[in-house]
Write an enzyme that holds these catalytic residues in place. Structure first.
Site, PDB file in Angstrom:
ATOM      1  N   TYR A 132       4.112  26.855  30.522  1.00 57.28           N
ATOM      2  CA  TYR A 132       3.601  26.384  29.235  1.00 57.28           C
ATOM      3  C   TYR A 132       3.484  27.597  28.323  1.00 57.28           C
ATOM      4  CZ  TYR A 132       2.365  21.871  31.350  1.00 57.28           C
ATOM      5  OH  TYR A 132       2.414  20.647  31.962  1.00 57.28           O
ATOM      6  N   THR A 158       8.216  23.614  29.585  1.00 51.85           N
ATOM      7  CA  THR A 158       7.945  22.207  29.265  1.00 51.85           C
ATOM      8  C   THR A 158       7.605  22.101  27.788  1.00 51.85           C
ATOM      9  OG1 THR A 158       7.217  21.765  31.508  1.00 51.85           O
ATOM     10  CG2 THR A 158       6.451  20.250  29.819  1.00 51.85           C
ATOM     11  N   HIS A 278       8.368  13.115  30.841  1.00 59.67           N
ATOM     12  CA  HIS A 278       7.229  13.552  31.661  1.00 59.67           C
ATOM     13  C   HIS A 278       6.726  12.380  32.524  1.00 59.67           C
ATOM     14  CE1 HIS A 278       4.570  17.280  31.422  1.00 59.67           C
ATOM     15  NE2 HIS A 278       3.927  16.567  32.324  1.00 59.67           N
TER      16      HIS A 278
HETATM   17  C1  LIG Z   1       1.084  13.847  39.054  1.00 56.67           C
HETATM   18  C2  LIG Z   1       2.107  14.479  38.159  1.00 56.67           C
HETATM   19  C3  LIG Z   1       1.908  15.780  37.720  1.00 56.67           C
HETATM   20  C4  LIG Z   1       2.862  16.387  36.899  1.00 56.67           C
HETATM   21  N1  LIG Z   1       2.676  17.688  36.513  1.00 56.67           N
HETATM   22  C5  LIG Z   1       3.599  18.290  35.723  1.00 56.67           C
HETATM   23  C6  LIG Z   1       3.430  19.639  35.314  1.00 56.67           C
HETATM   24  O1  LIG Z   1       2.463  20.309  35.679  1.00 56.67           O
HETATM   25  N2  LIG Z   1       4.382  20.178  34.509  1.00 56.67           N
HETATM   26  C7  LIG Z   1       5.477  19.475  34.095  1.00 56.67           C
HETATM   27  O2  LIG Z   1       6.298  19.994  33.348  1.00 56.67           O
HETATM   28  N3  LIG Z   1       5.666  18.195  34.490  1.00 56.67           N
HETATM   29  C8  LIG Z   1       4.766  17.593  35.285  1.00 56.67           C
HETATM   30  N4  LIG Z   1       4.965  16.298  35.686  1.00 56.67           N
HETATM   31  C9  LIG Z   1       6.210  15.593  35.294  1.00 56.67           C
HETATM   32  C10 LIG Z   1       7.306  15.769  36.360  1.00 56.67           C
HETATM   33  O3  LIG Z   1       7.763  17.086  36.423  1.00 56.67           O
HETATM   34  C11 LIG Z   1       8.502  14.847  36.044  1.00 56.67           C
HETATM   35  O4  LIG Z   1       8.961  15.108  34.745  1.00 56.67           O
HETATM   36  C12 LIG Z   1       8.173  13.371  36.200  1.00 56.67           C
HETATM   37  O5  LIG Z   1       7.284  13.160  37.256  1.00 56.67           O
HETATM   38  C13 LIG Z   1       9.426  12.560  36.424  1.00 56.67           C
HETATM   39  O6  LIG Z   1       9.127  11.209  36.514  1.00 56.67           O
HETATM   40  P1  LIG Z   1       8.972  10.427  37.915  1.00 56.67           P
HETATM   41  O7  LIG Z   1       7.603  10.759  38.419  1.00 56.67           O
HETATM   42  O8  LIG Z   1       9.112   9.007  37.524  1.00 56.67           O
HETATM   43  O9  LIG Z   1      10.048  10.937  38.836  1.00 56.67           O
HETATM   44  C14 LIG Z   1       4.026  15.666  36.488  1.00 56.67           C
HETATM   45  C15 LIG Z   1       4.207  14.364  36.966  1.00 56.67           C
HETATM   46  C16 LIG Z   1       3.277  13.769  37.785  1.00 56.67           C
HETATM   47  C17 LIG Z   1       3.517  12.372  38.282  1.00 56.67           C
END
Ligand SMILES: Cc1cc2nc3c(=O)[nH]c(=O)nc-3n(C[C@H](O)[C@H](O)[C@H](O)COP(=O)(O)O)c2cc1C
Length: 381
Positions: A132, A158, A278
């Site tokens: 970030y 991100t 996301h």
């Molecule tokens: C519980 C959770 C925490 C996440 N934390 C981050 C994060 O810290 N940084 C980030 O760029 N994306 C984060 N994401 C997004 C994931 O990297 C990804 O883009 C997303 O989960 C894809 O969708 P899907 O869960 O349907 O596969 C998070 C997603 C979830 C479900």
């Protein structure tokens, strides 16, 4: 429910739900506002049909891909996600080990609960640092330098989280770091003593990517305060161009959705873009990455690696995205529910099922390598 009862995403989700206290399950499972985008992410794959070819001699399958200069044995990687040791005490360690076993890339989040350094030692496979952008430019430089020193391959900035999404499930349970549970939330922890025993008998919660630079320890800074006070909402293309220059290695932007932004990512020298909303957790109502994929691939696919994530639950979803021109596909909840259900064994089982599904799908499509998947194989309803 046992691990051997888990044959697909829904099974793992069900098992995770049984194990996790409600507020934690809902933090993983939830998304922004009405969760419309979250639902659409998976539905968008169902509006697209595969058209197989037959009689092509498919005894040997090669599903390896090269993305941002990294060779992956399978076209799916574990997208960076926050707070993994909260879901299972093995957390990022389990994901790094499983990714290494399957020869694929994994991301460590800025909000990861295991350090980049430790993850690097666990896996020899390509490691992504999800970053970030902080107000303090010196801090950004120091964090990037740290990642470079330990041999992180890919920097992933991100860009879809300039402010936090409206996660109403978390509001209802009081999920926050540090915990601010309401009474109902606390009761949901009380009914999962096995999770609590496991959590409290292992090393304490920390956020090693931030602890060194930001005073997160002892609950002095909450994650929401970190977002509002430390991150820079004025971040713009010039700032990112400077980061790309400084990193001088594979750099990608996670959360690009428009053609205009994809073109700018090319102009500033990014090696990849991840089309992503996301997991529906930020801007509800935004388009599914899969629906936006063809437009972006047509505009910039010959100059930058186009990757996508969101809603992927099956090998055939991956085949559809690759047929449209994605170079690789990220998964989030697909490995998080297995992690919560059974730690490393769960993540390995999920990746094995994905590998087998992709292999089977490729054979049934009449393809022996990923380049053979093209738009000729697809029809939209
Ligand atoms: C519980 C959770 C925490 C996440 N934390 C981050 C994060 O810290 N940084 C980030 O760029 N994306 C984060 N994401 C997004 C994931 O990297 C990804 O883009 C997303 O989960 C894809 O969708 P899907 O869960 O349907 O596969 C998070 C997603 C979830 C479900």
């Amino acid at each position: 429910m046992r691990l051997r009862d888990c044959h697909n995403f829904s099974d793992f989700r069900r098992m995770a739900r049984q194990r996790l206290p409600g507020p934690i399950f809902n933090y993983i499972d939830g998304a922004a506002d009405d969760e419309v985008t979250y639902r659409r992410n998976t539905e968008s794959f169902e509006r697209c049909d595969l058209v197989p070819n037959v009689l092509r001699g498919v005894s040997e399958i090669d599903m390896s891909v090269t993305v941002m200069g990294q060779k992956l044995a399978m076209p799916v990687y574990c997208s960076p996600t926050a707070l993994q040791r909260l879901f299972h005490h093995q957390g990022e360690r389990a994901v790094a080990k499983a990714a290494a076993k399957y020869g694929t890339m994994f991301g460590v989040s800025s909000l990861g609960t295991v350090s980049l350094e430790e993850a690097r030692k666990i896996s020899s496979g390509p490691q992504v640092y999800q970053f970030y952008f902080h107000r303090d430019r010196g801090l950004n430089r120091a964090m990037m330098q740290r990642a470079r020193d330990i041999g992180v391959e890919v920097m992933m900035l991100t860009v879809d989280s300039i402010t936090g999404g409206n996660r109403e499930r978390d509001k209802r349970t009081g999920f926050a770091i540090p915990f601010k549970l309401n009474l109902a939330g606390m009761l949901q922890f009380a009914v999962k003593p096995a999770w609590a025993f496991n959590y409290f008998t292992h090393e304490g919660f920390k956020l090693p990517q931030l602890d060194e630079h930001v005073d997160m320890g002892g609950g002095t800074m909450s994650i929401s305060r970190y977002f509002t006070e430390m991150l820079d909402p004025s971040m713009n293309w010039d700032d990112v161009a400077e980061m790309v220059r400084l990193w001088s290695g594979p750099f990608c932007l996670k959360g690009v959705m428009s053609v205009e932004d994809a073109r700018r990512a090319v102009e500033i020298g990014c090696s990849g873009i991840v089309l992503s909303n996301h997991g529906g957790r930020q801007l509800d109502g935004s388009r599914a990455a899969f629906d936006q994929l063809a437009e972006i691939v047509d505009a910039v696919g010959d100059r930058i690696d186009v990757i996508m994530d969101g809603g992927v639950q099956r090998g055939t979803h991956v085949l559809k995205a690759l047929s449209l021109g994605a170079k690789a596909v990220g998964v989030g909840r697909y490995y998080l529910f297995p992690l919560a259900a059974a730690g490393q064994a769960g993540v390995e089982r999920a990746l094995e099922q994905m590998r087998v599904e992709i292999e089977r799908g490729m054979k049934l499509m009449g393809c022996t390598s990923i380049e053979q998947l093209t738009r000729e194989n697809l029809r939209f309803r």
